[in-house]
Design an enzyme around this catalytic site. Structure first.
Site, mmCIF file in Angstrom:
data_model
loop_
_atom_site.group_PDB
_atom_site.id
_atom_site.type_symbol
_atom_site.label_atom_id
_atom_site.label_comp_id
_atom_site.label_asym_id
_atom_site.label_seq_id
_atom_site.Cartn_x
_atom_site.Cartn_y
_atom_site.Cartn_z
ATOM 1 C CB SER B 18 83.032 132.557 -26.387
ATOM 2 O OG SER B 18 81.842 132.960 -25.773
ATOM 3 C CG HIS B 45 81.731 136.204 -27.244
ATOM 4 N ND1 HIS B 45 81.301 134.987 -27.680
ATOM 5 C CD2 HIS B 45 81.896 136.963 -28.362
ATOM 6 C CE1 HIS B 45 81.202 134.991 -28.998
ATOM 7 N NE2 HIS B 45 81.571 136.179 -29.437
ATOM 8 C CG ASP B 138 81.020 135.292 -33.002
ATOM 9 O OD1 ASP B 138 80.892 135.478 -34.227
ATOM 10 O OD2 ASP B 138 81.342 136.191 -32.198
#
Lengths: 269, 193
Positions: B18, B45, B138
């Site tokens: 991310s 992401h 996540d």
């Protein structure tokens, strides 16, 4: 953990008892949806879920609604809508009548986006938009034409990026946190249940829009559905798919030509 | 158990990242040798408005063929696959990709957990997962799932991450077998067979 055999049993029940055939859905995604639902609805075991599906018609409705994906938005991928505006609608202008099929339309956001495009191109009056889905309940939503007001800011931005020049809020009336879209738009939308797996062609269309539906099907079912679309398109009709979907390597690829970098194909044979 | 792990060949490497993970990939990818015997799947992401330049950008950093996934693409060894923006990425038993536009998971689509869990179901102990910099939870759930099925999990050394939260979260939850910096990651991956 739910194993493959259990999924197979459940899918057999659904077909034997209700005629819903999910056996050719992408297994990874389908299984994830079933596992998700099993934990969401707090079933102590998979057998319990299966029992409810078999015996409770109200639950069956929820089950089908939840294992199919009903996430959609207005003017998703603005460049796609821009291409419809610039490349397709001008050609439709010369036709006496325009028929568009939104196959697997879910709650209808894309149908209303299309109706707005047609209205702005002055074509809505001679158009009919067929909105179909296998879930009767999402179709109720299309019928109402009501969407959460909280989404409108984002939809308005996407609408503008798609080449829209009006104030997006002129298309709906805001009330109690909801946006109700104009009757003028919904008047042209014909709503019906249709299951792409088991139902056949029901009309001839100038454009079929089926975006992010085929991703839930395995390769064989994709081929079958693409043949159904081919049979439902008039000569020189158009087929629009999702940004990551393709006709390449499909049974009908030679009968279509991709228009531009958007996922729009023209039927050429 | 450890012995077992050493003997298991790697059939897929999944990498999740991310905020702050792109820089790591820019340093890591050039160090990966040509002809890796397994495919690499990268879940990042990113904002969905960004066009697919990211795949080209990553491709420019590596000798391995790199592309963004289309629905039903086969998972072929020696290739790097990038999850497309705004879809979850799943893997089927016949080792093809499936895309999924369902609800976001951990506020993310693609979600690292979704791909990690799906991959672990197919690849079991032949799966290796790497979690990079990020400010989100996540990936942790997915790594736990991979470990349970005997796969190996790696976290970027939090001190070396721009955003240490994501790898640290996985480590704290006991989801990680190896903690490596970028240099060590590349050695580890190049030695996988």
């Amino acid at each position: 953990m739910i194993d493959e055999e259990e999924i197979d049993l459940l899918l057999n029940d659904l077909f034997d008892l209700y005629g819903y055939d999910f056996t050719s859905y992408s297994r990874a995604s389908l299984k994830r949806r079933i596992v998700r639902l099993c934990s969401l609805d707090k079933f102590p075991s998979f057998a319990e879920l299966r029992y409810h599906v078999k015996t409770d018609p109200t639950y069956l409705k929820r089950f089908v609604e939840e294992i199919t994906v009903n996430v959609t938005e207005m003017f998703r991928d603005p460049s796609f809508y821009k291409s419809l505006r610039d490349d397709i609608l001008p050609i439709f202008g010369t036709k006496p009548f325009i028929r568009i099929w939104h196959a697997g339309c879910s709650t209808g956001e894309e149908v209303f986006s299309m109706a707005i495009l047609l209205k702005e191109a002055n074509l809505l009056k001679k158009s009919l938009l067929y909105a179909t889905d296998l879930n009767p309940s999402v179709l109720d939503n299309v019928r109402r034409g009501i969407f959460p007001l909280t989404q409108m800011k984002q939809y308005s931005e996407s609408y503008i990026s798609s080449g829209g020049i009006n104030d997006f809020s002129t298309y709906y009336t805001a009330n109690y946190g909801q946006a109700k879209f104009d009757r003028e738009l919904s008047e042209k939308i014909i709503i019906s249940t249709h299951n792409l797996v088991s139902d056949s062609s029901f009309n001839e269309f100038d454009l079929i829009v089926c975006r992010n539906v085929l991703i839930y099907f395995d390769k064989d079912l994709q081929d079958r559905v693409l043949k159904l679309f081919d049979a439902s398109l008039g000569t020189l009709g158009y087929l629009a798919l999702g940004t990551k979907e393709t006709l390449k390597f499909s049974a009908v690829q030679n009968k279509f030509k991709q228009l531009n970098k958007e996922k729009i194909w023209k039927k050429i044979a | 158990m450890e012995e077992d792990r050493l003997e298991t060949s790697c059939q897929l490497l999944v990498i999740g990242g991310s905020a702050g993970s792109l820089d790591v990939l820019f340093k890591l990818l050039p160090r990966l040798k040509a002809g890796l015997t397994f495919p690499i799947v990268v879940i990042l992401h990113r904002r969905n408005s960004v066009e697919s330049f990211l795949a080209e950008l990553l491709a420019s950093k590596t000798v391995l063929p790199t592309r963004e996934v289309d629905d039903k693409d086969p998972v072929v060894p020696g290739n790097i696959y990038l999850a497309p923006a705004d879809y979850h990425l799943l893997i089927e038993k016949n080792r093809t990709f499936s895309l999924d536009y369902s609800e976001k998971v951990n506020f993310s689509r693609p979600s690292i957990d979704v791909t990690f869990e799906s991959a672990s179901e197919i690849y079991g102990k032949a799966l290796v997962a790497l979690i990079l910099s990020g400010a989100n939870e996540d990936g942790t759930q997915g790594m736990l799932c991979i470990q349970k099925r005997g796969g190996r999990t790696i976290a970027q050394k939090p001190e070396s991450a721009q955003m240490p939260f994501m790898p640290q979260n996985a480590i704290s939850r006991g989801a990680v077998n190896y903690i490596l910096d970028i240099e060590q990651m590349s050695t580890f991956i190049n030695e996988l067979t």
